[in-house]
Design a protein around this motif. Structure first.
Motif, PDB file in Angstrom:
ATOM      1  N   ALA A 198       0.831  -1.206   0.000  1.00  0.00           N
ATOM      2  CA  ALA A 198       0.000   0.000   0.000  1.00  0.00           C
ATOM      3  C   ALA A 198       0.868   1.260   0.000  1.00  0.00           C
ATOM      4  O   ALA A 198       0.549   2.252  -0.676  1.00  0.00           O
ATOM      5  CB  ALA A 198      -0.928  -0.007   1.208  1.00  0.00           C
ATOM      6  N   VAL A 199       1.968   1.224   0.743  1.00  0.00           N
ATOM      7  CA  VAL A 199       2.884   2.365   0.770  1.00  0.00           C
ATOM      8  C   VAL A 199       3.474   2.601  -0.620  1.00  0.00           C
ATOM      9  O   VAL A 199       3.554   3.738  -1.101  1.00  0.00           O
ATOM     10  CB  VAL A 199       4.013   2.130   1.797  1.00  0.00           C
ATOM     11  CG1 VAL A 199       5.088   3.205   1.673  1.00  0.00           C
ATOM     12  CG2 VAL A 199       3.452   2.115   3.213  1.00  0.00           C
ATOM     13  N   LEU A 200       3.890   1.518  -1.291  1.00  0.00           N
ATOM     14  CA  LEU A 200       4.430   1.655  -2.645  1.00  0.00           C
ATOM     15  C   LEU A 200       3.375   2.187  -3.608  1.00  0.00           C
ATOM     16  O   LEU A 200       3.684   2.989  -4.499  1.00  0.00           O
ATOM     17  CB  LEU A 200       4.951   0.302  -3.138  1.00  0.00           C
ATOM     18  CG  LEU A 200       6.223  -0.228  -2.456  1.00  0.00           C
ATOM     19  CD1 LEU A 200       6.566  -1.623  -2.980  1.00  0.00           C
ATOM     20  CD2 LEU A 200       7.392   0.719  -2.682  1.00  0.00           C
ATOM     21  N   SER A 201       2.138   1.762  -3.426  1.00  0.00           N
ATOM     22  CA  SER A 201       1.061   2.245  -4.291  1.00  0.00           C
ATOM     23  C   SER A 201       0.826   3.739  -4.078  1.00  0.00           C
ATOM     24  O   SER A 201       0.566   4.481  -5.039  1.00  0.00           O
ATOM     25  CB  SER A 201      -0.230   1.475  -4.005  1.00  0.00           C
ATOM     26  OG  SER A 201      -0.068   0.094  -4.299  1.00  0.00           O
ATOM     27  N   LEU A 202       0.925   4.196  -2.839  1.00  0.00           N
ATOM     28  CA  LEU A 202       0.785   5.626  -2.560  1.00  0.00           C
ATOM     29  C   LEU A 202       1.914   6.421  -3.198  1.00  0.00           C
ATOM     30  O   LEU A 202       1.695   7.522  -3.718  1.00  0.00           O
ATOM     31  CB  LEU A 202       0.762   5.857  -1.043  1.00  0.00           C
ATOM     32  CG  LEU A 202      -0.494   5.397  -0.303  1.00  0.00           C
ATOM     33  CD1 LEU A 202      -0.310   5.566   1.209  1.00  0.00           C
ATOM     34  CD2 LEU A 202      -1.718   6.186  -0.780  1.00  0.00           C
ATOM     35  N   ILE A 203       3.124   5.865  -3.157  1.00  0.00           N
ATOM     36  CA  ILE A 203       4.259   6.522  -3.805  1.00  0.00           C
ATOM     37  C   ILE A 203       4.020   6.623  -5.308  1.00  0.00           C
ATOM     38  O   ILE A 203       4.312   7.647  -5.936  1.00  0.00           O
ATOM     39  CB  ILE A 203       5.563   5.748  -3.513  1.00  0.00           C
ATOM     40  CG1 ILE A 203       5.923   5.851  -2.022  1.00  0.00           C
ATOM     41  CG2 ILE A 203       6.715   6.280  -4.365  1.00  0.00           C
ATOM     42  CD1 ILE A 203       7.100   4.995  -1.618  1.00  0.00           C
ATOM     43  N   ARG A 205       1.105   6.773  -6.904  1.00  0.00           N
ATOM     44  CA  ARG A 205       0.100   7.801  -7.181  1.00  0.00           C
ATOM     45  C   ARG A 205       0.689   9.203  -7.022  1.00  0.00           C
ATOM     46  O   ARG A 205       0.385  10.117  -7.801  1.00  0.00           O
ATOM     47  CB  ARG A 205      -1.098   7.629  -6.250  1.00  0.00           C
ATOM     48  CG  ARG A 205      -1.875   6.344  -6.467  1.00  0.00           C
ATOM     49  CD  ARG A 205      -3.212   6.372  -5.742  1.00  0.00           C
ATOM     50  NE  ARG A 205      -3.867   5.072  -5.793  1.00  0.00           N
ATOM     51  CZ  ARG A 205      -3.817   4.164  -4.840  1.00  0.00           C
ATOM     52  NH1 ARG A 205      -3.135   4.409  -3.722  1.00  0.00           N
ATOM     53  NH2 ARG A 205      -4.449   3.007  -4.959  1.00  0.00           N
ATOM     54  N   SER A 206       1.546   9.370  -6.008  1.00  0.00           N
ATOM     55  CA  SER A 206       2.158  10.670  -5.773  1.00  0.00           C
ATOM     56  C   SER A 206       3.065  11.071  -6.939  1.00  0.00           C
ATOM     57  O   SER A 206       3.022  12.217  -7.409  1.00  0.00           O
ATOM     58  CB  SER A 206       2.966  10.632  -4.464  1.00  0.00           C
ATOM     59  OG  SER A 206       3.662  11.841  -4.257  1.00  0.00           O
ATOM     60  N   LEU A 207       3.876  10.120  -7.412  1.00  0.00           N
ATOM     61  CA  LEU A 207       4.772  10.412  -8.530  1.00  0.00           C
ATOM     62  C   LEU A 207       3.990  10.701  -9.802  1.00  0.00           C
ATOM     63  O   LEU A 207       4.334  11.614 -10.558  1.00  0.00           O
ATOM     64  CB  LEU A 207       5.728   9.240  -8.746  1.00  0.00           C
ATOM     65  CG  LEU A 207       6.795   9.015  -7.676  1.00  0.00           C
ATOM     66  CD1 LEU A 207       7.600   7.768  -7.979  1.00  0.00           C
ATOM     67  CD2 LEU A 207       7.711  10.224  -7.564  1.00  0.00           C
ATOM     68  N   GLU A 208       2.953   9.907 -10.045  1.00  0.00           N
ATOM     69  CA  GLU A 208       2.141  10.126 -11.246  1.00  0.00           C
ATOM     70  C   GLU A 208       1.502  11.509 -11.224  1.00  0.00           C
ATOM     71  O   GLU A 208       1.484  12.211 -12.236  1.00  0.00           O
ATOM     72  CB  GLU A 208       1.050   9.054 -11.342  1.00  0.00           C
ATOM     73  CG  GLU A 208       1.554   7.691 -11.762  1.00  0.00           C
ATOM     74  CD  GLU A 208       0.414   6.692 -11.900  1.00  0.00           C
ATOM     75  OE1 GLU A 208      -0.390   6.559 -10.970  1.00  0.00           O
ATOM     76  OE2 GLU A 208       0.336   6.055 -12.956  1.00  0.00           O
ATOM     77  N   LYS A 209       0.980  11.908 -10.065  1.00  0.00           N
ATOM     78  CA  LYS A 209       0.331  13.211  -9.945  1.00  0.00           C
ATOM     79  C   LYS A 209       1.344  14.339 -10.114  1.00  0.00           C
ATOM     80  O   LYS A 209       1.094  15.308 -10.839  1.00  0.00           O
ATOM     81  CB  LYS A 209      -0.343  13.312  -8.574  1.00  0.00           C
ATOM     82  CG  LYS A 209      -1.124  14.609  -8.375  1.00  0.00           C
ATOM     83  CD  LYS A 209      -1.833  14.616  -7.030  1.00  0.00           C
ATOM     84  CE  LYS A 209      -2.612  15.908  -6.829  1.00  0.00           C
ATOM     85  NZ  LYS A 209      -3.309  15.935  -5.514  1.00  0.00           N
TER      86      LYS A 209
END
Length: 215
Positions: A198-203, A205-209
């Motif tokens: 989940a932490v990697l998934s948040l990273i 999304r943050s990078l994509e945004k």
């Protein structure tokens, strides 16, 4: 909950080792994978052949065999002595870099040819064009598959448990020795990995945004 609380001395240190394995192998594989991708798109046929050979051989070799080589066969060469943890990091790095290479190469192929031509018109050499023009754009376009590869790396760290590395994959065996409920123990291990993913998934999304705004 009792299984977790009564065995925090296992879950804490072992998951910490898993995170250390992942972090070191992730950095190593990102660097090596990017270098391999540069070889794969090189104008020099020999370099392209070297990159293609590495990727073909490593991607088609089971990770367990890579571990077995560095744990059992490599010490017989008597070159540099590796402990079990270091051997695990090297194995994960060499294996994952082949997949990172293909992800980065696919990103390079999405960059318009005109970008490279513009770089050549400015007098830039191949390495300068790749490092300053192509790679920054390529990496932005491959964030999702890149993170997916790193998630696979995270899960692959559990193989190290079979080669004397005390990480999360080894918790079940220790719980068995203590007479604990192994099924419940494995559920807590699974939850730990879910949190890390989940932490990697948040990273991701943050990078994509952030990078989508930058473009």
């Amino acid at each position: 909950m009792n299984v977790l609380l009564d065995n925090l001395d296992l879950y804490g240190p072992f998951f910490l080792t898993t995170i250390e394995l992942f972090a070191l192998a992730a950095v190593g594989s990102l660097i090596l994978g990017t270098l391999l991708a540069m070889l794969r798109v090189s104008p020099v046929p020999v370099f392209r052949g070297m990159g293609a050979t590495y990727v073909t051989v490593v991607r088609n070799t089971p990770l367990t065999l890579v571990f077995a080589f560095f744990v059992f066969a490599y010490p017989l060469l008597e070159i540099v002595k590796l402990n079990f943890f270091t051997a695990a990091v090297v194995s994960l790095t060499l294996y994952t870099s082949a997949f990172i290479c293909e992800v980065v190469r696919s990103g390079i192929n999405t960059v318009p040819v005109g970008q490279a031509e513009a770089g050549r018109a400015l007098g830039l050499k191949f390495g300068q064009i790749l490092g300053s023009v192509i790679l920054p754009q390529a990496l932005r376009s491959v964030v999702p598959p890149l993170i997916s590869t790193l998630i696979a790396l995270l899960k692959n760290t559990t193989i190290a448990a079979g080669f004397s590395v005390a990480e999360a994959g080894a918790i079940r065996a220790y719980l068995s020795d203590r007479g604990e409920n192994q099924m419940v123990g494995l559920l807590w291990v699974a939850l730990g990995f879910i949190i890390l993913v989940a932490v990697l998934s948040l990273i991701q999304r943050s990078l994509e945004k952030r990078w989508s705004v930058a473009r």
